[in-house]
Design a protein around this motif. Sequence first.
Motif, short mmCIF file in Angstrom:
data_model
loop_
_atom_site.label_atom_id
_atom_site.label_comp_id
_atom_site.label_asym_id
_atom_site.label_seq_id
_atom_site.Cartn_x
_atom_site.Cartn_y
_atom_site.Cartn_z
N GLN A 403 0.80 -1.22 0.00
CA GLN A 403 0.00 0.00 0.00
C GLN A 403 0.84 1.29 0.00
OE1 GLN A 403 -2.52 0.04 3.45
NE2 GLN A 403 -0.81 0.05 4.91
N ASP A 404 2.08 1.22 0.49
CA ASP A 404 2.91 2.43 0.55
C ASP A 404 3.93 2.49 -0.58
OD1 ASP A 404 1.69 3.41 2.88
OD2 ASP A 404 2.89 2.06 4.12
N SER A 405 3.86 1.59 -1.56
CA SER A 405 4.81 1.56 -2.68
C SER A 405 4.60 2.77 -3.59
CB SER A 405 4.64 0.26 -3.48
OG SER A 405 5.43 0.30 -4.65
N THR A 406 5.70 3.28 -4.19
CA THR A 406 5.60 4.38 -5.16
C THR A 406 5.92 3.92 -6.58
OG1 THR A 406 7.89 4.98 -4.64
CG2 THR A 406 6.14 6.13 -3.43
N GLU A 407 6.11 2.63 -6.74
CA GLU A 407 6.30 2.09 -8.09
C GLU A 407 4.91 1.87 -8.67
OE1 GLU A 407 8.82 -1.27 -8.10
OE2 GLU A 407 10.45 -0.26 -7.05
N TRP A 408 4.40 2.94 -9.26
CA TRP A 408 2.97 2.98 -9.59
C TRP A 408 2.53 1.87 -10.55
CZ3 TRP A 408 1.87 5.62 -5.74
CH2 TRP A 408 2.53 6.81 -5.39
N ARG A 409 3.25 1.69 -11.63
CA ARG A 409 2.79 0.73 -12.63
C ARG A 409 2.88 -0.70 -12.13
NH1 ARG A 409 1.63 0.86 -17.81
NH2 ARG A 409 2.33 3.02 -18.00
N SER A 410 4.04 -1.13 -11.65
CA SER A 410 4.22 -2.52 -11.23
C SER A 410 3.32 -2.86 -10.03
CB SER A 410 5.69 -2.79 -10.89
OG SER A 410 6.10 -1.97 -9.79
N THR A 411 3.21 -1.91 -9.09
CA THR A 411 2.38 -2.16 -7.90
C THR A 411 0.89 -2.22 -8.28
OG1 THR A 411 4.01 -1.03 -6.52
CG2 THR A 411 1.83 -1.41 -5.56
N SER A 412 0.49 -1.36 -9.24
CA SER A 412 -0.90 -1.41 -9.72
C SER A 412 -1.22 -2.79 -10.28
CB SER A 412 -1.14 -0.35 -10.79
OG SER A 412 -1.02 0.95 -10.25
N ASP A 413 -0.30 -3.32 -11.09
CA ASP A 413 -0.50 -4.65 -11.68
C ASP A 413 -0.60 -5.71 -10.58
OD1 ASP A 413 -0.42 -3.48 -14.14
OD2 ASP A 413 1.69 -3.99 -14.54
N LYS A 414 0.24 -5.60 -9.58
CA LYS A 414 0.21 -6.58 -8.49
C LYS A 414 -1.11 -6.53 -7.71
CE LYS A 414 5.24 -6.64 -7.83
NZ LYS A 414 6.34 -6.25 -6.93
N LEU A 415 -1.55 -5.32 -7.41
CA LEU A 415 -2.80 -5.19 -6.64
C LEU A 415 -4.01 -5.66 -7.46
CD1 LEU A 415 -2.31 -1.80 -4.78
CD2 LEU A 415 -2.39 -4.07 -3.78
N ILE A 416 -3.98 -5.36 -8.75
CA ILE A 416 -5.07 -5.83 -9.62
C ILE A 416 -5.08 -7.36 -9.66
CG2 ILE A 416 -5.88 -5.93 -12.01
CD1 ILE A 416 -4.91 -3.00 -12.27
N ALA A 417 -3.88 -7.95 -9.70
CA ALA A 417 -3.79 -9.41 -9.69
C ALA A 417 -4.33 -9.98 -8.36
CB ALA A 417 -2.33 -9.84 -9.89
N LEU A 418 -4.02 -9.29 -7.24
CA LEU A 418 -4.54 -9.73 -5.93
C LEU A 418 -6.08 -9.63 -5.90
CD1 LEU A 418 -2.03 -8.12 -3.38
CD2 LEU A 418 -2.13 -10.49 -4.16
N GLY A 442 -9.26 -1.23 2.02
CA GLY A 442 -8.56 -0.08 2.57
C GLY A 442 -7.13 0.01 2.08
N ALA A 443 -6.42 -1.14 2.04
CA ALA A 443 -5.04 -1.15 1.57
C ALA A 443 -4.97 -0.76 0.09
CB ALA A 443 -4.42 -2.52 1.79
N CYS A 444 -5.88 -1.33 -0.73
CA CYS A 444 -5.90 -1.01 -2.17
C CYS A 444 -6.19 0.48 -2.39
CB CYS A 444 -6.94 -1.87 -2.88
SG CYS A 444 -6.53 -3.62 -2.94
N ASN A 445 -7.20 0.99 -1.70
CA ASN A 445 -7.57 2.40 -1.87
C ASN A 445 -6.44 3.33 -1.44
OD1 ASN A 445 -10.06 1.69 -2.86
ND2 ASN A 445 -11.14 1.99 -0.91
N HIS A 446 -5.74 2.94 -0.38
CA HIS A 446 -4.61 3.76 0.09
C HIS A 446 -3.58 3.93 -1.02
CE1 HIS A 446 -1.73 5.37 3.02
NE2 HIS A 446 -0.82 4.63 2.37
N PHE A 447 -3.24 2.84 -1.71
CA PHE A 447 -2.25 2.92 -2.77
C PHE A 447 -2.77 3.71 -3.96
CE2 PHE A 447 -0.92 1.32 -6.91
CZ PHE A 447 0.43 1.62 -6.88
#
Length: 622
Positions: A403-418, A442-447
């Motif tokens: 949730q606190d990552s700033t690697e926007w693209r890769s983290t977005s892909d990971k969260l979408i996969a989750l 809550g964690a997803c929205n935070h990111f």
Amino acid sequence: MMDSQEKTLEMGNQEEMNKVESTPVTAAEPATEGETPQVATEETEAEAAAEPEYKKHYATKKEVLDRVREIAHNEEAPAKDEVDYLKTVFYKLHIAEREANLKSYIDAGGDPESYQIAPDEDEEAFKAEMGIIKEKRAKIFKEQEEEKEANLKKKLDIIEKIKAMVTSPEEANKSYQEFKALQQEWKEIKNVPAAKANELWRNYQLYVEQFYDMLKLNSEAREYDFKKNQEIKLRLCEAAEKLAEEPDVISAFHQLQKLHQEYRETGPVAKELREEIWARFKAASTVINKRHQQHFEQLRAKEEDNLARKTALCEKVEAIAAEENKGASDWEKHTKAIIEIQAEWKTIGFAPQKMNVKIFERFRAACDDFFGRKAEYFKTLKETFKANAEKKRALVEKAKALQDSTEWRSTSDKLIALQKEWKKIGMVPKKTGDQLWAEFLGACNHFFEARNAANSGQRSEEHANLDKKRAVIEKLKAINAETEGNVQEMVQKLVEEYNSIGHVPYKEKDKVYDEYHAAIDKLYKELNISVAQRRLNNFKNKLKSVAEQGESALDNERARLMRQYETLKSEVQTYENNLGFLNASSKKGNSLIDEMNRKVQKLKDDMNLLREKIKAIDAENK
């Protein structure tokens, strides 16, 4: 002797009289300890339906136990009907209490298979008191049977004494007082064994009437005795006739038995009245007996109807139990249906005694089968819920770690996969599921909120780039063959300007790309045709000056043009071969193919121009 007509009437009414004589009031055998109390005979069932006084309402097992203790330890003889009723009520309350405890255990989350029935002190005390009552009733029953045998012997002795009086006619008058004493003694002796009652009474009546027939009393005494007996029997006839108005059929039948007993014990009347009085008494008895018979016929019909209704309910439960349950909602729907059927079952009365236990066992077996499989299903479902909850809890931990990552693209892909993985996991209990979902969301929205805030400036820049690219496209569309100046140079600068502009919004990328290449393709096509035509005209104008230099000059020019043509042809073949190996699955690959196609077309246009120049030289040589 007994009049022949009275004998005939007596024999004709034998069946009804047998009913009376064969049902003396006795203490029945106590019920076997532990068996389910049931109504033992038709009469006791009917008496239960009439709600006798002993059928009071008991709210608790303790109240029933107190009454059982009172019966067990007082001096009264235990009444079988009340004892059976108390046993039925106690176990009804006991079973209801046990089922309520099981339901509370299951509702609290307990495992039905692990449930153990706790010992019940009230039940143990109840069994102990019932054992005392059983022994007490058995003792009374034995005493009553012994008393009946003694009474039989006494009555046989009385018959023998009267029989002896009948054989001594000359002593009849002298024996009259003894005879009356024997009659009184006979009345005072109570029950005898039922199997001997009819024959005993017939013998007694036979010798009593023989004694009266030969008695040489004076007419006044004889008539007085007959008149007294007549009054008694007429009173009994009136009492029997009045029983037709008694609303309680069972009570009327029992009262009729007592009237028959008194009628038998009453001496004879005048011969001319014997048939008339007996016919009247018999007619009144027939009315009561028919009502009694009809009552039990109706009761049996009602029991048969109850059996049919209970059989239909069994079939309904069996059909529901056989249906497939695809999920918890199906189990709950079928549970509700079976509970409704169970409630309806309780409103239906007894089935015939021989089928009552069997039909209940069938109904109970179908219900137990359904609820047993339901318990197993929810046990398995509970384990599945637990496993699903663990899987979702693991995804929550992963989402929180990102949730606190700033690697926007890769983290977005990971969260979408989750999120996709979350959807594949099955159900969990609502309370747990809501809590886990709140944490995961809550964690997803935070990111994503942090990413959107960081990218808000980038989106503004992309919209500005879109406006710039569209401005370039409009400039390209405005250029044509008539435009003054070096058109190719102008186009090249605009192409370079377009390529230098950065990213545009993702949704607009394809649309602006198509607009740009449509303008470029159209412009190149128009410019190639115009330029080629001007070149050809200039070549033709210079051709005459070349011809003046001699025929060899034209041949040399033609040879030079042919070499250029072959060179261009070779380049076209190379490009076309390379195009066959390119993959157009991506936008980048498609852009490269479009660029190469434009180059190929440009080479082909140049080849056409060379062919036209060669044709012009050939025409000049002619």
